[in-house]
Enzyme design. Structure first.
Site, PDB file in Angstrom:
ATOM      1  N   ARG A   4       0.812  -1.223   0.000  1.00 31.54           N
ATOM      2  CA  ARG A   4       0.000   0.000   0.000  1.00 31.54           C
ATOM      3  C   ARG A   4       0.847   1.276   0.000  1.00 31.54           C
ATOM      4  O   ARG A   4       0.307   2.379   0.106  1.00 31.54           O
ATOM      5  CB  ARG A   4      -0.916   0.004   1.228  1.00 31.54           C
ATOM      6  CG  ARG A   4      -0.168   0.316   2.493  1.00 31.54           C
ATOM      7  CD  ARG A   4      -0.797  -0.044   3.787  1.00 31.54           C
ATOM      8  NE  ARG A   4      -2.190   0.214   3.995  1.00 31.54           N
ATOM      9  CZ  ARG A   4      -2.838  -0.190   5.104  1.00 31.54           C
ATOM     10  NH1 ARG A   4      -2.192  -0.881   6.018  1.00 31.54           N
ATOM     11  NH2 ARG A   4      -4.109   0.067   5.247  1.00 31.54           N
ATOM     12  N   ASP A  37     -15.887  -3.619  12.043  1.00 32.92           N
ATOM     13  CA  ASP A  37     -16.439  -2.734  11.005  1.00 32.92           C
ATOM     14  C   ASP A  37     -17.929  -2.980  10.814  1.00 32.92           C
ATOM     15  O   ASP A  37     -18.717  -2.044  10.654  1.00 32.92           O
ATOM     16  CB  ASP A  37     -15.726  -2.968   9.673  1.00 32.92           C
ATOM     17  CG  ASP A  37     -14.212  -2.861   9.786  1.00 32.92           C
ATOM     18  OD1 ASP A  37     -13.724  -2.159  10.684  1.00 32.92           O
ATOM     19  OD2 ASP A  37     -13.523  -3.497   8.963  1.00 32.92           O
TER      20      ASP A  37
END
Length: 314
Positions: free
Chosen positions: A106, A266
């Site tokens: 990333r 989440d």
């Protein structure tokens, strides 16, 4: 805050290409995107509009992500495209107990440039125009940015909060992204603007230690509604009602066969917000959060099939 009959909530953060399973399956995931997607599903029949703000490239994977989010009912108006960049990538490895570990690619992800544009980005413009009611971000949303971008983000949050917007913050802490001291400093800059704090207790201890409780700290910073996530233990709720703070504990649902705990927190956040945005109490919202999380961890990957959670969608 808006004049619309819809409640508009934007999520800012990172979504990456997800590789998981054996043989390898390609999907997508990221803490804020997971929550946005599950919230979109849960509120599909309500006047709630979910937006996702992030940076992507101009490549086939970025276009595929955008199309899949739109298919889930997520508005992509706040996506910034950076032609020379790509989405991030991660691989999930899961052990026999369902606990997961990650490998990341990333470093040059497009989202890192979101607050580096020469003019206001699309999310900042929406804030300036008072086009949103809620804004959601996480510890990861902050950690992936350089310090100049963090300052610009915190400025946008202050502007949004001062104009009457509701800020929701999930403290997700990833030690591989930054140090506890760095996180503590930036959480201190963000928390004064936070109305609803979704705090994972274990992550909080890693960042702050145990000298002060989660509740004491969040109240000190001015949070009005605090949800302390404690895994399979009952979550702790603190909220203000009629000028006084209320306290409740809501038990998690027992799951006999845990397949993958990815996106458990989440999805809980999505269930909780779905409840609150549709007028339910804090306790009922927490029950909704637990019910969704209990469903999600019985499937592999961050995003489970829509039909697997249809019993939770009304």
């Amino acid at each position: 805050m808006t004049n619309s009959s819809q409640t508009k909530i934007a999520f800012f953060g990172e979504c990456m290409i997800e590789l998981s399973g054996d043989p390898i399956h390609k999907g997508f995931g990221g803490d804020t995107l997971n929550t946005a997607l599950y919230l979109s599903r849960l509120t599909a029949s309500y006047p709630v509009q979910v937006f996702y703000a992030t940076g992507l490239g101009d490549d086939v994977l970025s276009r595929e992500l955008t199309e899949r989010w739109q298919h889930e009912g997520i508005a992509t108006d706040f996506i910034e495209n950076f032609p020379a960049k790509l989405p991030g990538l991660y691989m999930v490895q899961t052990d026999q107990s369902g606990e997961r570990s990650f490998l990341y690619w990333r470093d040059k992800a497009a989202v890192k440039s979101y607050f580096s544009t020469s003019s206001l980005n699309k999310l900042e413009t929406a804030i300036l125009n008072k086009a949103l009611d809620y804004l959601y971000l996480s510890g990861i949303s902050i950690a992936i940015l350089d310090d100049e971008s963090k300052i610009r983000l915190s400025t946008a949050l202050k502007q949004f909060s001062d104009a009457g917007g509701t800020v929701v913050f999930d403290n997700n802490f990833r030690p591989q992204l930054w140090s506890a001291a760095h996180a503590q400093y930036w959480y201190s800059q963000i928390l004064p603007f936070v109305d609803i704090a979704l705090i994972t207790e274990d992550d909080d201890v890693l960042v702050w230690g145990e000298e002060e409780s989660v509740a004491q700290r969040c109240l000190r910073f001015g949070c009005q509604e605090i949800v302390i996530k404690r895994g399979c233990e009952p979550c702790k709720l603190i909220w203000q009602q009629d000028g006084e703070y209320q306290l409740a504990h809501v038990a998690a649902e027992s799951v006999a066969n845990v397949i993958d705990t990815c996106a458990a927190g989440d999805s809980f956040a999505a269930g909780y917000l779905a409840g609150r945005l549709t007028g339910q109490s804090c306790e009922a919202s927490a029950q909704k959060g637990h019910a969704l999380a209990a469903t999600v961890i019985q499937y592999p990957g961050a995003i489970i099939p829509n039909e697997a959670m249809i019993h939770l969608i009304r």
